[in-house]
Design an enzyme around this catalytic site. Structure first.
Site, PDB file in Angstrom:
ATOM      1  N   GLY A  20       1.241 114.557  71.919  1.00 20.18           N
ATOM      2  CA  GLY A  20       1.590 113.569  70.905  1.00 20.18           C
ATOM      3  C   GLY A  20       3.012 113.100  71.104  1.00 20.18           C
ATOM      4  O   GLY A  20       3.784 113.712  71.842  1.00 20.18           O
ATOM      5  N   LYS A  26       2.954 117.908  66.873  1.00 21.73           N
ATOM      6  CA  LYS A  26       2.153 118.563  67.909  1.00 21.73           C
ATOM      7  C   LYS A  26       2.473 120.049  68.047  1.00 21.73           C
ATOM      8  O   LYS A  26       1.554 120.866  68.172  1.00 21.73           O
ATOM      9  CB  LYS A  26       2.300 117.841  69.254  1.00 21.73           C
ATOM     10  CG  LYS A  26       3.702 117.770  69.797  1.00 21.73           C
ATOM     11  CD  LYS A  26       3.779 116.882  71.021  1.00 21.73           C
ATOM     12  CE  LYS A  26       5.212 116.745  71.498  1.00 21.73           C
ATOM     13  NZ  LYS A  26       6.049 116.003  70.526  1.00 21.73           N
ATOM     14  N   SER A  27       3.750 120.408  68.024  1.00 21.75           N
ATOM     15  CA  SER A  27       4.095 121.835  68.123  1.00 21.75           C
ATOM     16  C   SER A  27       3.580 122.592  66.906  1.00 21.75           C
ATOM     17  O   SER A  27       3.060 123.711  67.028  1.00 21.75           O
ATOM     18  CB  SER A  27       5.609 122.018  68.251  1.00 21.75           C
ATOM     19  OG  SER A  27       6.067 121.560  69.498  1.00 21.75           O
ATOM     20  N   HIS A  63      12.171 125.728  65.609  1.00 18.89           N
ATOM     21  CA  HIS A  63      10.963 126.302  66.204  1.00 18.89           C
ATOM     22  C   HIS A  63      10.957 127.825  66.060  1.00 18.89           C
ATOM     23  O   HIS A  63       9.921 128.413  65.751  1.00 18.89           O
ATOM     24  CB  HIS A  63      10.871 125.914  67.690  1.00 18.89           C
ATOM     25  CG  HIS A  63      10.371 124.519  67.913  1.00 18.89           C
ATOM     26  ND1 HIS A  63       9.273 124.255  68.680  1.00 18.89           N
ATOM     27  CD2 HIS A  63      10.810 123.324  67.464  1.00 18.89           C
ATOM     28  CE1 HIS A  63       9.054 122.951  68.704  1.00 18.89           C
ATOM     29  NE2 HIS A  63       9.986 122.363  67.979  1.00 18.89           N
ATOM     30  N   ARG A  64      12.094 128.452  66.279  1.00 20.83           N
ATOM     31  CA  ARG A  64      12.164 129.914  66.183  1.00 20.83           C
ATOM     32  C   ARG A  64      11.889 130.387  64.755  1.00 20.83           C
ATOM     33  O   ARG A  64      11.209 131.400  64.545  1.00 20.83           O
ATOM     34  CB  ARG A  64      13.540 130.402  66.637  1.00 20.83           C
ATOM     35  CG  ARG A  64      13.741 130.292  68.137  1.00 20.83           C
ATOM     36  CD  ARG A  64      15.138 130.725  68.551  1.00 20.83           C
ATOM     37  NE  ARG A  64      15.307 130.582  69.980  1.00 20.83           N
ATOM     38  CZ  ARG A  64      16.383 130.071  70.563  1.00 20.83           C
ATOM     39  NH1 ARG A  64      17.417 129.667  69.841  1.00 20.83           N
ATOM     40  NH2 ARG A  64      16.451 129.967  71.873  1.00 20.83           N
ATOM     41  N   ARG A  66      10.017 129.029  62.524  1.00 14.81           N
ATOM     42  CA  ARG A  66       8.613 128.845  62.162  1.00 14.81           C
ATOM     43  C   ARG A  66       7.721 129.937  62.726  1.00 14.81           C
ATOM     44  O   ARG A  66       6.633 130.180  62.215  1.00 14.81           O
ATOM     45  CB  ARG A  66       8.098 127.493  62.690  1.00 14.81           C
ATOM     46  CG  ARG A  66       8.506 126.310  61.883  1.00 14.81           C
ATOM     47  CD  ARG A  66       7.601 125.116  62.143  1.00 14.81           C
ATOM     48  NE  ARG A  66       7.309 124.873  63.538  1.00 14.81           N
ATOM     49  CZ  ARG A  66       7.736 123.808  64.215  1.00 14.81           C
ATOM     50  NH1 ARG A  66       8.519 122.924  63.647  1.00 14.81           N
ATOM     51  NH2 ARG A  66       7.397 123.647  65.482  1.00 14.81           N
ATOM     52  N   GLU A  75      10.696 133.682  77.698  1.00 13.96           N
ATOM     53  CA  GLU A  75      11.507 132.529  78.123  1.00 13.96           C
ATOM     54  C   GLU A  75      11.230 132.283  79.594  1.00 13.96           C
ATOM     55  O   GLU A  75      11.799 132.930  80.464  1.00 13.96           O
ATOM     56  CB  GLU A  75      12.995 132.816  77.883  1.00 13.96           C
ATOM     57  CG  GLU A  75      13.372 133.067  76.441  1.00 13.96           C
ATOM     58  CD  GLU A  75      13.437 131.807  75.600  1.00 13.96           C
ATOM     59  OE1 GLU A  75      13.395 130.695  76.168  1.00 13.96           O
ATOM     60  OE2 GLU A  75      13.520 131.931  74.356  1.00 13.96           O
ATOM     61  N   ASP A 102       5.287 125.890  75.076  1.00 12.21           N
ATOM     62  CA  ASP A 102       5.975 124.740  74.487  1.00 12.21           C
ATOM     63  C   ASP A 102       7.248 124.480  75.285  1.00 12.21           C
ATOM     64  O   ASP A 102       8.204 125.228  75.166  1.00 12.21           O
ATOM     65  CB  ASP A 102       6.286 125.036  73.018  1.00 12.21           C
ATOM     66  CG  ASP A 102       6.527 123.784  72.189  1.00 12.21           C
ATOM     67  OD1 ASP A 102       6.671 122.696  72.782  1.00 12.21           O
ATOM     68  OD2 ASP A 102       6.582 123.896  70.956  1.00 12.21           O
TER      69      ASP A 102
END
Length: 198
Positions: A20, A26-27, A63-64, A66, A75, A102
């Site tokens: 997207g 999207k994530s 992001h972290r 969530r 990583e 991601d």
């Protein structure tokens, strides 16, 4: 996204592409699918740290925050294919995880300076590594071709390589989602494949 949003079941193994445009959700949709699976989740990050880029660091931090504390993180950066090969070769201990990668575009950015032949090899290695995994794999992909034409040659190269690689990956995926304006659309159910270039 509502906490009770439906989450389709993931395949027992195979690739699930979630794509997207920027800020589409999207994530978040990929995270929702992974969390609702009921399986352990291994989050595979491909983006660099970019310590001097405050905006990028804020995005990474969002992001972290969530991600549930039970999720493991790997990583991988630009070494995604090697990391996936290593995961495929490891003996299984306990319940197999869902992989959430991601994202494809940040991985591609690590290899943007490669010449055409080296890029084709790099791309092929990634596709092979993804297909070799006997796990459900959620792969978040950025859509870059929906806006203005990139003003630089390197921007155009990024757009073109990403678009071709996404077509190749969707062709071998078990599920494919397009996330637009916070809505997830099932591409394999709604769409028909476009014939390959002659």
């Amino acid at each position: 996204m509502a906490a009770d949003a439906p989450a389709p079941a993931l395949p027992a193994a195979g690739l699930v592409v979630v794509t997207g445009p920027s800020r589409s959700g999207k994530s978040r949709w990929a995270e929702h699918l992974a969390a609702a699976s009921g399986h352990p989740v291994l989050y595979v990050a491909t983006g660099p740290e970019r310590a001097g880029d405050a905006s990028w660091q804020q995005r990474l931090e969002r992001h972290r925050r969530r991600r549930p504390g039970s999720w493991q993180t790997l990583e991988a950066g630009g070494e995604l294919a090697a990391a996936l090969r290593q995961l495929a070769e490891q003996p299984r201990q306990g319940e197999p995880p869902v992989l959430l990668i991601d994202a494809l575009g940040t991985w591609l950015a690590h290899h943007l300076e490669l010449e055409s032949e080296a890029w084709r090899q790099c791309e092929g290695e990634l596709v092979e590594a993804l297909q070799a995994l006997d796990l459900p794999v959620l792969l978040v992909c950025e859509e870059t071709g929906w806006g203005v034409v990139p003003p630089t040659a390197i921007g155009g190269l990024f757009r073109d390589r990403l678009g071709r690689l996404e077509r190749r990956l969707v062709a071998v995926s078990r599920q494919a989602w397009l996330v637009v304006q916070g809505r997830a659309l099932d591409l394999l159910a709604l769409g028909l494949p476009v014939p390959d270039d002659a």
